[in-house]
Design an enzyme around this catalytic site. Structure first.
Site, mmCIF file in Angstrom:
data_model
loop_
_atom_site.group_PDB
_atom_site.id
_atom_site.type_symbol
_atom_site.label_atom_id
_atom_site.label_comp_id
_atom_site.label_asym_id
_atom_site.label_seq_id
_atom_site.Cartn_x
_atom_site.Cartn_y
_atom_site.Cartn_z
ATOM 1 N N ALA A 1 109.914 80.742 11.938
ATOM 2 C CA ALA A 1 109.819 80.841 13.326
ATOM 3 C C ALA A 1 110.750 79.734 13.960
ATOM 4 O O ALA A 1 111.029 78.622 13.161
ATOM 5 C CB ALA A 1 108.645 80.907 14.008
ATOM 6 N N GLY B 1 107.402 81.861 9.205
ATOM 7 C CA GLY B 1 107.481 83.189 9.758
ATOM 8 C C GLY B 1 108.135 84.306 8.965
ATOM 9 O O GLY B 1 108.278 85.330 9.103
ATOM 10 N N GLU C 1 106.020 85.606 6.054
ATOM 11 C CA GLU C 1 105.326 86.183 6.839
ATOM 12 C C GLU C 1 105.840 87.818 7.243
ATOM 13 O O GLU C 1 105.266 88.783 7.346
ATOM 14 C CB GLU C 1 104.776 85.658 8.267
ATOM 15 C CG GLU C 1 103.777 84.649 7.702
ATOM 16 C CD GLU C 1 103.393 83.713 9.105
ATOM 17 O OE1 GLU C 1 104.199 83.185 9.716
ATOM 18 O OE2 GLU C 1 102.003 83.725 9.180
ATOM 19 N N GLU D 1 104.149 75.580 7.219
ATOM 20 C CA GLU D 1 103.480 75.065 8.683
ATOM 21 C C GLU D 1 102.722 73.832 8.631
ATOM 22 O O GLU D 1 102.832 73.142 9.647
ATOM 23 C CB GLU D 1 102.580 76.338 8.919
ATOM 24 C CG GLU D 1 103.164 77.740 9.658
ATOM 25 C CD GLU D 1 103.969 78.642 8.680
ATOM 26 O OE1 GLU D 1 103.769 78.254 7.211
ATOM 27 O OE2 GLU D 1 104.384 79.591 8.953
HETATM 28 N N1 COA Z 1 113.679 76.685 13.246
HETATM 29 C C1 COA Z 1 114.684 76.102 13.905
HETATM 30 N N2 COA Z 1 116.000 75.725 13.493
HETATM 31 C C2 COA Z 1 116.038 75.841 11.956
HETATM 32 C C3 COA Z 1 114.902 76.471 11.263
HETATM 33 C C4 COA Z 1 113.759 76.715 11.967
HETATM 34 N N3 COA Z 1 112.552 77.383 11.281
HETATM 35 N N4 COA Z 1 115.207 76.274 9.701
HETATM 36 C C5 COA Z 1 116.655 75.684 10.074
HETATM 37 N N5 COA Z 1 116.948 75.653 11.075
HETATM 38 C C6 COA Z 1 118.265 74.887 11.557
HETATM 39 C C7 COA Z 1 118.317 73.638 11.075
HETATM 40 O O1 COA Z 1 117.824 73.183 12.295
HETATM 41 C C8 COA Z 1 119.802 73.271 11.073
HETATM 42 O O2 COA Z 1 120.466 73.705 12.513
HETATM 43 P P1 COA Z 1 121.796 72.601 12.927
HETATM 44 O O3 COA Z 1 122.735 72.766 11.910
HETATM 45 O O4 COA Z 1 121.977 72.802 14.299
HETATM 46 O O5 COA Z 1 121.146 71.071 12.736
HETATM 47 C C9 COA Z 1 120.466 74.793 10.413
HETATM 48 O O6 COA Z 1 119.165 75.706 10.606
HETATM 49 C C10 COA Z 1 120.688 74.477 8.941
HETATM 50 O O7 COA Z 1 119.433 74.053 8.323
HETATM 51 P P2 COA Z 1 119.455 72.636 7.475
HETATM 52 O O8 COA Z 1 117.969 72.315 7.720
HETATM 53 O O9 COA Z 1 120.316 71.710 7.862
HETATM 54 O O10 COA Z 1 119.719 73.259 6.086
HETATM 55 P P3 COA Z 1 119.232 72.676 4.728
HETATM 56 O O11 COA Z 1 120.216 73.151 3.727
HETATM 57 O O12 COA Z 1 119.590 71.074 4.689
HETATM 58 O O13 COA Z 1 117.732 72.894 4.634
HETATM 59 C C11 COA Z 1 115.691 74.191 4.712
HETATM 60 C C12 COA Z 1 117.163 74.308 4.506
HETATM 61 C C13 COA Z 1 115.246 75.702 4.828
HETATM 62 C C14 COA Z 1 114.921 73.373 3.679
HETATM 63 C C15 COA Z 1 115.275 73.683 6.213
HETATM 64 O O14 COA Z 1 116.137 74.047 7.203
HETATM 65 C C16 COA Z 1 113.796 73.660 6.652
HETATM 66 O O15 COA Z 1 113.026 73.122 6.182
HETATM 67 N N6 COA Z 1 113.624 74.548 7.804
HETATM 68 C C17 COA Z 1 112.325 74.712 8.358
HETATM 69 C C18 COA Z 1 111.615 75.455 7.439
HETATM 70 C C19 COA Z 1 110.382 75.442 8.123
HETATM 71 O O16 COA Z 1 109.240 74.685 8.150
HETATM 72 N N7 COA Z 1 109.904 76.898 8.675
HETATM 73 C C20 COA Z 1 108.740 77.116 9.031
HETATM 74 C C21 COA Z 1 108.576 77.032 10.543
HETATM 75 S S1 COA Z 1 106.976 77.503 11.219
#
Ligand code: COA
Length: 257
Positions: A66, A112, A115, A135
């Site tokens: 999400a 999400g 999910e 989460e």
């Molecule tokens: N919500 C909002 N934005 C998100 C996102 C999320 N769940 N997951 C990734 N993004 C965004 C990042 O903020 C980034 O935006 P920016 O370029 O404007 O800074 C962009 O997507 C690319 O992600 P980034 O984190 O730079 O890529 P990465 O390769 O370094 O890491 C992940 C990849 C998946 C490990 C990391 O993005 C992450 O941990 N995401 C969140 C996962 C999460 O906790 N999801 C559960 C949400 S309830």
């Protein structure tokens, strides 16, 4: 309905719905959730569509969760609405759909995103996919059915391992856990999705829908799955699909449903 963050295309009798927000790893914002509701409702009502594939744009992510930025300032009442609306409009809609919905997991399926895949009837993944429910790292728990559907799919021990550690697992591990059905190379992911859904599309659509209802009933504490199976089984006998299936078998030809 016009879609701004989804790409929609049909191939044979399968509708491909691609979440198209690659720069944010296809994170689910409110627009995407509303569009998914619209696209799924349309696909389910369209008689030409016999199966649906959900996937993410690009090669990095299916859906990375999400949209964290969107709910960053939420209070409990807003959190309640977010989860309830999401369940009703998207996740339960998928779970109870009368047509098979397959998640083609082309990269990260987190929070999400996992999910969403769990609500689908089938899941296939590429070897570099990473799956997890992170989460608890945010001070949250899964809110789109993850605590229930993951447990139903892989059992309490493995579900709690994934939810409490928040660790991501590889596609290979997900296959071993029964969390995904097949692992295939990225280059053939959508081909494989199409092949699976075309196989199902060649079967009785009435029976396919009845089988989904019976299987789902067994996971619903308010229903008796065995009773639902008996009822669904009996209702099949009155259908044109049954007449076609049996007459095709007896005439040694392929059924045409
Ligand atoms: N919500 C909002 N934005 C998100 C996102 C999320 N769940 N997951 C990734 N993004 C965004 C990042 O903020 C980034 O935006 P920016 O370029 O404007 O800074 C962009 O997507 C690319 O992600 P980034 O984190 O730079 O890529 P990465 O390769 O370094 O890491 C992940 C990849 C998946 C490990 C990391 O993005 C992450 O941990 N995401 C969140 C996962 C999460 O906790 N999801 C559960 C949400 S309830």
């Amino acid at each position: 309905m016009a879609f701004h963050q989804l790409l929609i295309r049909d191939e044979q009798s399968v509708r491909f719905i691609t979440i198209n927000r690659e720069e944010k790893l296809n994170a689910l914002n409110q627009t995407i959730l509303a569009e998914l509701h619209g696209a799924l409702t349309e696909a389910l009502a369209d008689n030409r569509v016999r199966g649906i594939v959900l996937t993410g744009a690009g090669k990095k992510a299916f859906v990375a969760g999400a949209d964290i930025a969107e709910f960053a300032a939420f209070d409990a009442a807003q959190g309640l609405r977010l989860a309830r609306d999401g369940h009703r409009n998207v996740f339960d809609l998928i779970h109870h759909a009368g047509k098979p919905i397959l998640a083609a997991i082309n990269g990260y399926a987190l929070g999400g995103g996992l999910e969403l895949a769990l609500a689908c009837h089938l899941r296939i993944a590429v070897p570099n996919a990473r799956l997890g429910l992170p989460e608890v790292t945010l001070g949250l728990i899964p809110g789109y059915g993850g605590t229930q559907r993951l447990t139903q799919l892989v059992g309490r021990g493995r579900a709690l391992e994934l939810i409490l550690t928040a660790d991501m697992i590889t596609a290979e591990k997900a296959l071993e856990y029964g969390l995904v059905n097949v692992v295939v190379d990225q280059s053939v992911l959508l081909e494989k999705a199409l092949e699976i859904l075309q196989t199902i599309a060649s079967r009785s659509p009435n029976a396919v829908a009845a089988a989904i209802r019976a299987v789902n009933a067994g996971l619903d504490p308010s229903k008796n799955g065995f009773e639902v199976e008996i009822e669904e089984f009996s209702k099949c006998f009155g259908t044109a699909d049954f007449a076609e299936g049996v007459s095709a078998f007896l005439a040694k030809r392929k059924p045409n449903f």
